[in-house]
Write a protein that holds these residues in place. Structure first.
Motif, PDB file in Angstrom:
ATOM      1  N   GLY A  33      30.526  39.642  45.661  1.00  0.00           N
ATOM      2  CA  GLY A  33      31.241  39.726  44.218  1.00  0.00           C
ATOM      3  C   GLY A  33      31.570  38.512  43.477  1.00  0.00           C
ATOM      4  N   LYS A  34      31.903  39.044  42.603  1.00  0.00           N
ATOM      5  CA  LYS A  34      31.572  37.940  41.613  1.00  0.00           C
ATOM      6  C   LYS A  34      33.332  37.370  41.633  1.00  0.00           C
ATOM      7  CE  LYS A  34      28.508  40.675  39.180  1.00  0.00           C
ATOM      8  NZ  LYS A  34      28.457  40.915  37.114  1.00  0.00           N
ATOM      9  N   PRO A  35      33.121  35.848  40.688  1.00  0.00           N
ATOM     10  CA  PRO A  35      34.573  35.225  40.207  1.00  0.00           C
ATOM     11  C   PRO A  35      35.608  35.686  38.811  1.00  0.00           C
ATOM     12  CG  PRO A  35      32.691  33.754  39.780  1.00  0.00           C
ATOM     13  CD  PRO A  35      32.383  35.015  40.284  1.00  0.00           C
ATOM     14  N   ALA A  36      36.362  35.636  39.439  1.00  0.00           N
ATOM     15  CA  ALA A  36      37.371  36.499  38.181  1.00  0.00           C
ATOM     16  C   ALA A  36      36.839  35.561  36.160  1.00  0.00           C
ATOM     17  CB  ALA A  36      38.762  36.507  38.257  1.00  0.00           C
ATOM     18  N   HIS A  37      36.390  34.823  36.821  1.00  0.00           N
ATOM     19  CA  HIS A  37      36.620  33.976  35.280  1.00  0.00           C
ATOM     20  C   HIS A  37      34.960  33.747  35.353  1.00  0.00           C
ATOM     21  CE1 HIS A  37      40.343  35.633  33.900  1.00  0.00           C
ATOM     22  NE2 HIS A  37      40.326  34.874  35.542  1.00  0.00           N
ATOM     23  N   ASP A  38      34.364  32.901  34.339  1.00  0.00           N
ATOM     24  CA  ASP A  38      33.293  32.089  34.416  1.00  0.00           C
ATOM     25  C   ASP A  38      33.446  30.400  34.740  1.00  0.00           C
ATOM     26  OD1 ASP A  38      34.998  31.351  31.883  1.00  0.00           O
ATOM     27  OD2 ASP A  38      32.785  31.268  31.173  1.00  0.00           O
ATOM     28  N   TYR A  39      35.725  30.289  34.475  1.00  0.00           N
ATOM     29  CA  TYR A  39      35.544  29.275  34.719  1.00  0.00           C
ATOM     30  C   TYR A  39      36.767  28.863  35.831  1.00  0.00           C
ATOM     31  CZ  TYR A  39      40.116  32.039  32.366  1.00  0.00           C
ATOM     32  OH  TYR A  39      40.688  32.633  32.675  1.00  0.00           O
ATOM     33  N   PHE A  40      36.792  29.970  37.054  1.00  0.00           N
ATOM     34  CA  PHE A  40      37.781  29.592  37.949  1.00  0.00           C
ATOM     35  C   PHE A  40      37.778  30.866  38.773  1.00  0.00           C
ATOM     36  CE2 PHE A  40      41.527  30.777  39.662  1.00  0.00           C
ATOM     37  CZ  PHE A  40      42.114  29.878  41.097  1.00  0.00           C
ATOM     38  N   GLY A  41      37.385  31.234  39.678  1.00  0.00           N
ATOM     39  CA  GLY A  41      37.086  32.199  41.149  1.00  0.00           C
ATOM     40  C   GLY A  41      37.489  31.275  41.809  1.00  0.00           C
ATOM     41  N   GLN A  42      38.202  32.709  42.708  1.00  0.00           N
ATOM     42  CA  GLN A  42      39.017  32.436  44.198  1.00  0.00           C
ATOM     43  C   GLN A  42      38.527  33.378  44.746  1.00  0.00           C
ATOM     44  OE1 GLN A  42      42.817  33.922  43.587  1.00  0.00           O
ATOM     45  NE2 GLN A  42      43.759  32.085  43.908  1.00  0.00           N
ATOM     46  N   LEU A  43      37.771  32.035  45.824  1.00  0.00           N
ATOM     47  CA  LEU A  43      37.437  32.990  47.875  1.00  0.00           C
ATOM     48  C   LEU A  43      38.723  33.998  47.788  1.00  0.00           C
ATOM     49  CD1 LEU A  43      34.933  30.676  47.044  1.00  0.00           C
ATOM     50  CD2 LEU A  43      34.106  32.559  47.570  1.00  0.00           C
ATOM     51  N   LEU A  44      38.646  34.547  48.960  1.00  0.00           N
ATOM     52  CA  LEU A  44      39.768  35.422  49.886  1.00  0.00           C
ATOM     53  C   LEU A  44      39.477  35.599  50.798  1.00  0.00           C
ATOM     54  CD1 LEU A  44      40.970  37.412  46.906  1.00  0.00           C
ATOM     55  CD2 LEU A  44      41.822  35.360  47.276  1.00  0.00           C
ATOM     56  N   ASP A  45      39.805  35.603  52.384  1.00  0.00           N
ATOM     57  CA  ASP A  45      39.456  36.564  53.067  1.00  0.00           C
ATOM     58  C   ASP A  45      39.818  37.388  53.480  1.00  0.00           C
ATOM     59  OD1 ASP A  45      38.913  36.321  55.982  1.00  0.00           O
ATOM     60  OD2 ASP A  45      40.520  34.876  56.805  1.00  0.00           O
ATOM     61  N   ASP A  46      39.615  38.346  54.390  1.00  0.00           N
ATOM     62  CA  ASP A  46      39.706  39.532  54.192  1.00  0.00           C
ATOM     63  C   ASP A  46      41.423  40.078  54.117  1.00  0.00           C
ATOM     64  OD1 ASP A  46      36.737  39.769  55.101  1.00  0.00           O
ATOM     65  OD2 ASP A  46      36.900  40.235  57.178  1.00  0.00           O
ATOM     66  N   ASP A  47      41.777  39.298  55.024  1.00  0.00           N
ATOM     67  CA  ASP A  47      43.810  39.923  54.077  1.00  0.00           C
ATOM     68  C   ASP A  47      43.727  39.109  53.204  1.00  0.00           C
ATOM     69  OD1 ASP A  47      43.877  36.858  54.859  1.00  0.00           O
ATOM     70  OD2 ASP A  47      44.744  36.791  56.343  1.00  0.00           O
ATOM     71  N   GLY A  48      43.195  38.040  52.328  1.00  0.00           N
ATOM     72  CA  GLY A  48      43.680  38.532  51.103  1.00  0.00           C
ATOM     73  C   GLY A  48      43.957  36.892  51.014  1.00  0.00           C
ATOM     74  N   ALA A  49      44.620  36.089  51.405  1.00  0.00           N
ATOM     75  CA  ALA A  49      44.831  34.996  51.283  1.00  0.00           C
ATOM     76  C   ALA A  49      43.609  33.875  51.238  1.00  0.00           C
ATOM     77  CB  ALA A  49      44.819  34.251  53.120  1.00  0.00           C
ATOM     78  N   VAL A  50      43.286  32.917  49.992  1.00  0.00           N
ATOM     79  CA  VAL A  50      42.806  32.545  49.268  1.00  0.00           C
ATOM     80  C   VAL A  50      42.477  30.996  50.440  1.00  0.00           C
ATOM     81  CG1 VAL A  50      42.852  30.796  46.749  1.00  0.00           C
ATOM     82  CG2 VAL A  50      44.242  32.511  47.119  1.00  0.00           C
ATOM     83  N   LEU A  51      40.809  31.195  50.517  1.00  0.00           N
ATOM     84  CA  LEU A  51      40.405  29.471  51.281  1.00  0.00           C
ATOM     85  C   LEU A  51      39.849  28.618  50.430  1.00  0.00           C
ATOM     86  CD1 LEU A  51      37.929  32.443  52.855  1.00  0.00           C
ATOM     87  CD2 LEU A  51      39.590  31.268  53.661  1.00  0.00           C
ATOM     88  N   LEU A  52      40.046  29.271  49.033  1.00  0.00           N
ATOM     89  CA  LEU A  52      39.124  28.065  48.125  1.00  0.00           C
ATOM     90  C   LEU A  52      39.336  28.272  46.927  1.00  0.00           C
ATOM     91  CD1 LEU A  52      38.174  25.063  48.491  1.00  0.00           C
ATOM     92  CD2 LEU A  52      35.757  25.882  48.125  1.00  0.00           C
TER      93      LEU A  52
END
Length: 127
Positions: A29-48
């Motif tokens: 996948g790709k981060p939402a922005h070039d300056y910020f991204g969220q890695l999500l678990d399968d259930d949508g929880a933010v990992l990092l």
């Protein structure tokens, strides 16, 4: 339930995003922005959360030159497929920072590696 959203400063959000996705065996996948991204678990929880150094006026994310990246921080992840994560980790780095071993305090297996920005990443099995 309360959750923590850990945010780390990185030089290249897209690169770090790909690296962590590969480590955890997640679909590309790709981060939402070039300056910020969220890695999500399968259930949508933010990992990092990954934040490019200096992109905003956050006092602790202004510059990697103000402090050594990762100093005073261990990124600790518990995974349900330890063996797969270990195989993927070995593809991402030339050498692990800490080879797999049994943690006597938790009774679970763990290993460590450094991410592209130098952060110390500890991976621990759930069981």
């Amino acid at each position: 339930m309360k959750r923590t959203w850990t945010i780390i400063g990185v030089a290249d959000v897209a690169r770090s995003f790909r690296w962590y996705r590969a480590l955890f065996g997640q679909q590309q996948g790709k981060p939402a922005h070039d300056y910020f991204g969220q890695l999500l678990d399968d259930d949508g929880a933010v990992l990092l959360c990954l934040h490019r150094w200096g992109s905003h006026d956050h006092p602790t994310l202004r510059s990697a030159k103000r402090a050594e990246p990762g100093n005073g921080l261990v990124l600790f992840f518990r995974v349900d497929d330890f063996d797969r994560t270990l195989r993927d980790a070995r593809k991402l780095v030339d050498q692990l920072a800490d080879e797999p071993h049994l943690n006597p305090a938790t009774g679970t297996r763990e290993f460590a590696l450094r991410d592209p920005d130098g952060y110390y990443v500890m991976v621990n099995s759930l069981t």
